[in-house]
Enzyme design. Structure first.
Site, short mmCIF file in Angstrom:
data_model
loop_
_atom_site.label_atom_id
_atom_site.label_comp_id
_atom_site.label_asym_id
_atom_site.label_seq_id
_atom_site.Cartn_x
_atom_site.Cartn_y
_atom_site.Cartn_z
N LYS A 183 -0.62 113.37 35.01
CA LYS A 183 -1.11 113.79 36.30
C LYS A 183 -0.90 115.07 36.60
O LYS A 183 0.20 115.79 35.96
CB LYS A 183 -0.67 112.91 37.59
CG LYS A 183 -1.18 111.57 37.65
CD LYS A 183 -1.71 111.02 38.96
CE LYS A 183 -2.49 110.02 38.78
NZ LYS A 183 -2.52 108.84 39.81
N ARG B 196 0.67 102.28 35.33
CA ARG B 196 -0.56 102.78 35.06
C ARG B 196 -0.54 103.90 34.00
O ARG B 196 -0.17 104.70 34.63
CB ARG B 196 -1.75 102.89 36.14
CG ARG B 196 -3.02 103.11 35.63
CD ARG B 196 -3.86 103.24 36.98
NE ARG B 196 -5.26 103.01 36.71
CZ ARG B 196 -5.73 104.46 36.49
NH1 ARG B 196 -5.21 105.49 36.19
NH2 ARG B 196 -7.33 104.34 36.18
C1 9MG Z 1 -7.74 104.64 39.38
N1 9MG Z 1 -6.42 105.38 39.51
C2 9MG Z 1 -6.06 106.58 39.21
N2 9MG Z 1 -5.02 106.89 39.56
C3 9MG Z 1 -4.54 105.77 39.96
C4 9MG Z 1 -3.17 105.53 40.53
O1 9MG Z 1 -2.20 106.45 40.52
N3 9MG Z 1 -2.98 104.32 40.76
C5 9MG Z 1 -3.71 103.48 40.97
N4 9MG Z 1 -3.57 102.09 41.30
N5 9MG Z 1 -5.27 103.54 40.66
C6 9MG Z 1 -5.30 104.81 39.96
#
Ligand code: 9MG
Length: 278
Positions: free
Chosen positions: A221, A255
């Protein structure tokens, strides 16, 4: 902590990795890489082999500044991939969407979890998710992807994100989604400054202690880029550090784009958490 995802199971008694599969031309770190169905399928199999416990498929980029995708385009991107993956994958599939029509079509095609960065706030979304009868992940976002990073503002980011997510969980329960099928996600990078993201991570237990499994997305990120000045392809070490810090604070699902590396990092957390229990 063992979720029935449309007949496939997601066991969150230990922290797990959710592999990211963006079937988009414009996602922030892998846009276009898996846009063709063949490449998408192979990437999903590779992530399963690398230890992903669930594969999250999205057809609309949610990166800051991303433009909306039409319903038809989103369906055409994700449904054929889910239909072809579902019979050949051992782990559940999650659908990353804000649109109720996509939720229903994806679950009919075999998806087993709804991941909504908009926390089911679109008209008809919460009812559609209840009808789908699969677990849901509710994420916090201030604003929308087009505008969210312009000037995010909070009095107390930890309290406000927690209260918002608990309120959305309440709305879900009122339409019949059982609490045991709800995951919460503070939404790192979605309408938050670097300082607000760090405050949320430092205060993650405030959310974890509410009893819902917590999902985090920190992989590659922009907060890493802003803090360290590194390009997106150089953010793996910091992504792993953030994953470990989140799991240490109680996150259950991470994720991630780099599944094998994230899995390995989490296995060290698990080994440490289980020391003394053997
Ligand atoms: C689709 N997406 C992109 N970043 C995300 C995040 O931090 N959490 C979740 N649940 N979906 C995300």
């Amino acid at each position: 902590m063992r979720l029935d995802c449309n007949g496939r199971f997601l066991d969150l008694t230990r922290p797990q990795v959710m592999g990211v599969l963006n079937v988009t031309p414009d996602s922030f770190s892998d846009g276009g890489d898996f846009f063709s169905p063949e490449k998408a399928l192979q990437h999903a199999f590779d992530m399963e082999a690398a230890g992903a416990a669930i594969i999250d498929i999205g057809g609309e980029s949610t990166r800051p500044g991303a433009q909306e995708v039409s319903l038809q385009d989103e369906l055409e991107r994700v449904i054929p991939v889910i239909e072809r993956l579902q019979p050949r994958l051992g782990v559940p599939i999650s659908i990353d969407t804000q649109k109720p029509e996509v939720m229903c079509a994806a679950v009919a095609a075999g998806a087993g979890l709804i991941n909504d960065v908009n926390a089911l706030r679109a008209p008809g979304a919460v009812e559609a998710a209840a009808d789908c009868d699969v677990p849901v992940c509710l994420m916090h976002m201030q604003g929308d992807p087009r505008t969210m990073q312009s000037a995010p503002e909070y009095d107390n980011v930890v309290d406000e994100v927690r209260d918002f997510l608990l309120q959305r969980a309440g709305v879900c329960k009122n339409v019949g989604i059982p609490g045991e099928r709800i995951l919460l996600d503070p939404g790192f990078g979605f309408g938050k400054t670097v300082e607000q993201n760090l405050a949320l991570l430092a205060g993650l237990k405030e959310l974890v202690d509410r009893g819902y499994p917590v999902l985090v997305g920190l992989s590659r990120k922009s907060m890493i880029g802003k803090l360290l000045g590194v390009d997106v392809e150089e953010r793996l070490p910091a992504s792993l550090a953030l994953a470990v810090l989140a799991v240490e604070r109680g996150a259950r699902l991470v994720r991630a784009h780099d599944v094998a590396e994230t899995r390995q990092a989490l296995q060290m957390c698990i080994a440490l958490q289980e020391t003394g229990k053997r």
